[in-house]
Design a protein around this motif. Structure first.
Motif, PDB file in Angstrom:
ATOM      1  N   THR A  28      52.911  18.480 -57.630  1.00  0.00           N
ATOM      2  CA  THR A  28      52.386  19.601 -56.860  1.00  0.00           C
ATOM      3  C   THR A  28      52.678  19.326 -55.392  1.00  0.00           C
ATOM      4  OG1 THR A  28      50.597  19.837 -58.468  1.00  0.00           O
ATOM      5  CG2 THR A  28      50.280  20.916 -56.333  1.00  0.00           C
ATOM      6  N   LEU A  29      53.089  20.333 -54.673  1.00  0.00           N
ATOM      7  CA  LEU A  29      53.300  20.180 -53.235  1.00  0.00           C
ATOM      8  C   LEU A  29      52.169  20.866 -52.487  1.00  0.00           C
ATOM      9  CD1 LEU A  29      57.110  21.095 -52.905  1.00  0.00           C
ATOM     10  CD2 LEU A  29      56.099  18.830 -52.706  1.00  0.00           C
ATOM     11  N   ILE A  30      51.827  20.319 -51.339  1.00  0.00           N
ATOM     12  CA  ILE A  30      51.064  21.089 -50.362  1.00  0.00           C
ATOM     13  C   ILE A  30      52.024  21.349 -49.210  1.00  0.00           C
ATOM     14  CG2 ILE A  30      49.060  21.195 -48.838  1.00  0.00           C
ATOM     15  CD1 ILE A  30      47.640  19.201 -50.651  1.00  0.00           C
ATOM     16  N   ASP A  31      52.439  22.613 -49.060  1.00  0.00           N
ATOM     17  CA  ASP A  31      53.411  23.051 -48.051  1.00  0.00           C
ATOM     18  C   ASP A  31      54.820  22.507 -48.326  1.00  0.00           C
ATOM     19  OD1 ASP A  31      51.402  24.505 -46.872  1.00  0.00           O
ATOM     20  OD2 ASP A  31      51.139  23.193 -45.144  1.00  0.00           O
ATOM     21  N   THR A  32      55.779  23.041 -47.587  1.00  0.00           N
ATOM     22  CA  THR A  32      57.186  22.702 -47.881  1.00  0.00           C
ATOM     23  C   THR A  32      58.056  22.528 -46.636  1.00  0.00           C
ATOM     24  OG1 THR A  32      58.011  24.971 -47.917  1.00  0.00           O
ATOM     25  CG2 THR A  32      57.034  24.184 -49.955  1.00  0.00           C
ATOM     26  N   SER A  56      55.520  22.092 -60.292  1.00  0.00           N
ATOM     27  CA  SER A  56      54.971  23.245 -61.014  1.00  0.00           C
ATOM     28  C   SER A  56      54.149  24.152 -60.115  1.00  0.00           C
ATOM     29  CB  SER A  56      54.135  22.776 -62.200  1.00  0.00           C
ATOM     30  OG  SER A  56      53.127  21.895 -61.756  1.00  0.00           O
ATOM     31  N   SER A  57      53.586  23.598 -59.032  1.00  0.00           N
ATOM     32  CA  SER A  57      52.764  24.412 -58.135  1.00  0.00           C
ATOM     33  C   SER A  57      52.962  23.981 -56.687  1.00  0.00           C
ATOM     34  CB  SER A  57      51.276  24.275 -58.462  1.00  0.00           C
ATOM     35  OG  SER A  57      51.021  24.608 -59.798  1.00  0.00           O
ATOM     36  N   ILE A  58      52.847  24.946 -55.809  1.00  0.00           N
ATOM     37  CA  ILE A  58      52.795  24.656 -54.370  1.00  0.00           C
ATOM     38  C   ILE A  58      51.501  25.253 -53.825  1.00  0.00           C
ATOM     39  CG2 ILE A  58      53.845  25.024 -52.101  1.00  0.00           C
ATOM     40  CD1 ILE A  58      56.575  25.264 -53.547  1.00  0.00           C
ATOM     41  N   LEU A  59      50.631  24.375 -53.322  1.00  0.00           N
ATOM     42  CA  LEU A  59      49.433  24.822 -52.614  1.00  0.00           C
ATOM     43  C   LEU A  59      49.824  25.029 -51.157  1.00  0.00           C
ATOM     44  CD1 LEU A  59      46.904  22.212 -54.084  1.00  0.00           C
ATOM     45  CD2 LEU A  59      46.812  24.692 -54.461  1.00  0.00           C
ATOM     46  N   VAL A  60      49.469  26.167 -50.615  1.00  0.00           N
ATOM     47  CA  VAL A  60      49.891  26.503 -49.255  1.00  0.00           C
ATOM     48  C   VAL A  60      48.682  26.432 -48.320  1.00  0.00           C
ATOM     49  CG1 VAL A  60      50.762  28.402 -47.837  1.00  0.00           C
ATOM     50  CG2 VAL A  60      51.790  27.951 -50.075  1.00  0.00           C
ATOM     51  N   THR A  61      48.870  25.784 -47.173  1.00  0.00           N
ATOM     52  CA  THR A  61      47.792  25.814 -46.162  1.00  0.00           C
ATOM     53  C   THR A  61      47.785  27.168 -45.470  1.00  0.00           C
ATOM     54  OG1 THR A  61      49.174  24.849 -44.401  1.00  0.00           O
ATOM     55  CG2 THR A  61      47.886  23.315 -45.762  1.00  0.00           C
ATOM     56  N   HIS A  62      48.981  27.635 -45.096  1.00  0.00           N
ATOM     57  CA  HIS A  62      49.106  28.941 -44.449  1.00  0.00           C
ATOM     58  C   HIS A  62      50.569  29.354 -44.455  1.00  0.00           C
ATOM     59  CE1 HIS A  62      50.046  26.153 -41.243  1.00  0.00           C
ATOM     60  NE2 HIS A  62      50.509  27.132 -40.493  1.00  0.00           N
ATOM     61  N   ALA A  63      50.800  30.656 -44.271  1.00  0.00           N
ATOM     62  CA  ALA A  63      52.112  31.242 -44.586  1.00  0.00           C
ATOM     63  C   ALA A  63      53.071  31.294 -43.400  1.00  0.00           C
ATOM     64  CB  ALA A  63      51.914  32.636 -45.187  1.00  0.00           C
ATOM     65  N   HIS A  64      53.023  30.291 -42.528  1.00  0.00           N
ATOM     66  CA  HIS A  64      54.009  30.236 -41.439  1.00  0.00           C
ATOM     67  C   HIS A  64      55.326  29.623 -41.937  1.00  0.00           C
ATOM     68  CE1 HIS A  64      50.841  30.468 -37.989  1.00  0.00           C
ATOM     69  NE2 HIS A  64      51.161  31.656 -38.475  1.00  0.00           N
ATOM     70  N   ALA A  65      56.414  30.013 -41.263  1.00  0.00           N
ATOM     71  CA  ALA A  65      57.760  29.613 -41.704  1.00  0.00           C
ATOM     72  C   ALA A  65      57.932  28.102 -41.780  1.00  0.00           C
ATOM     73  CB  ALA A  65      58.807  30.219 -40.772  1.00  0.00           C
ATOM     74  N   ASP A  66      57.199  27.353 -40.941  1.00  0.00           N
ATOM     75  CA  ASP A  66      57.368  25.897 -40.943  1.00  0.00           C
ATOM     76  C   ASP A  66      56.541  25.228 -42.046  1.00  0.00           C
ATOM     77  OD1 ASP A  66      55.183  26.791 -39.381  1.00  0.00           O
ATOM     78  OD2 ASP A  66      55.074  24.893 -38.280  1.00  0.00           O
TER      79      ASP A  66
END
Ligand SMILES: [Zn+2]
Length: 246
Positions: A28-32, A56-66
């Motif tokens: 699982t990733l947190i952000d990319t 299998s999953s990406i947890l996102v902190t927030h939807a900014h391009a970086d």
């Protein structure tokens, strides 16, 4: 890349950071990171012992391009689920945008640090590329999520309206996203701090959200920008709330 706890990896991208949570056969990733971090992101997943198709999953902190630069690529190529707080899902889909633009950054570009940041963000980071996520789902807030380490999404609105930090209670590790950072191209110093005002959708809200971190008995903070940090988080947050350098 640092293994900060068993099967928990903190990776520094060109500007922003991400986290890899290793599971028994999936990751699982947190952000990319930025779109321009794609190669480094894929290499870090492999260095952690996984194939990119195991994410299998990406947890996102927030939807900014970086922070979501490779999210849609993973979703499309590997069927990875993209997850965020419900208040951020529309941001992932670009139903609205709460992100600094070249226009809002323009008055600051006479400062060399901002000019260098802009060059990095646009040229190397490909920060103006389309990073719209076509499909995303919401995770519940304030309860352990079904991933190794049982991270809890903590709503920390302000930087964006649906910003989440992720708290690993047993490991005592806080993934703070951009609610609290420890360094940035536009900042002279390192250590716990807020991003420059131009980057926040709602700065007073971002300051209020900091209070949510006070009282977390964190062993480590893994920020969205800057290096891993250990120290007394409550003291740091209280000083930041008073506008004092932590
Ligand atoms: Zn960021």
């Amino acid at each position: 890349m640092t293994e900060v706890a068993d099967d928990l990896f903190f990776v520094r991208g060109m500007s922003s950071n991400w986290v890899i949570i290793g599971g028994s056969d999936t990751a699982t990733l947190i952000d990319t990171g930025y779109p321009g971090d794609a190669e480094l992101l894929d290499a870090s997943v492999e260095a952690a012992g996984f194939k990119t198709c195991d994410v299998s999953s990406i947890l996102v902190t927030h939807a900014h391009a970086d922070h979501i630069g490779s999210a849609e690529r993973y979703r499309r190529e590997f069927g990875t689920r993209i997850l965020a707080l419900d208040t951020e899902v529309g941001h992932l889909k670009r139903e609205f945008l709460e992100q600094v633009s070249p226009k809002t950054a323009l008055p600051h570009l006479i400062k060399p640090r901002f000019a260098r940041w802009m060059h990095m963000a646009v040229r190397k980071g490909h920060g103006l590329d389309d990073v719209t996520v076509a499909q995303a789902a919401a995770v519940p807030a304030e309860q352990p999520l079904p991933f190794p380490g049982a991270p809890i999404a903590i709503p920390t609105p302000g930087h964006t309206r649906g910003h989440a930090a992720y708290w690993f209670a047993e490991a005592r590790i806080l993934v703070s996203g951009d609610a609290l950072i420890t360094g940035h191209e536009t900042s002279k110093r390192t250590g716990p701090q807020m991003l420059h005002t131009v980057f926040h959708h709602d700065e007073p809200g971002a300051l209020r959200s900091l209070a949510r971190f006070a009282g977390l008995d964190a062993r480590l903070v893994l920020p969205g920008h800057g290096d891993v940090w250990s120290g007394d988080l409550t003291v740091a947050v209280n000083r930041m709330s008073e506008g004092v350098a932590a």
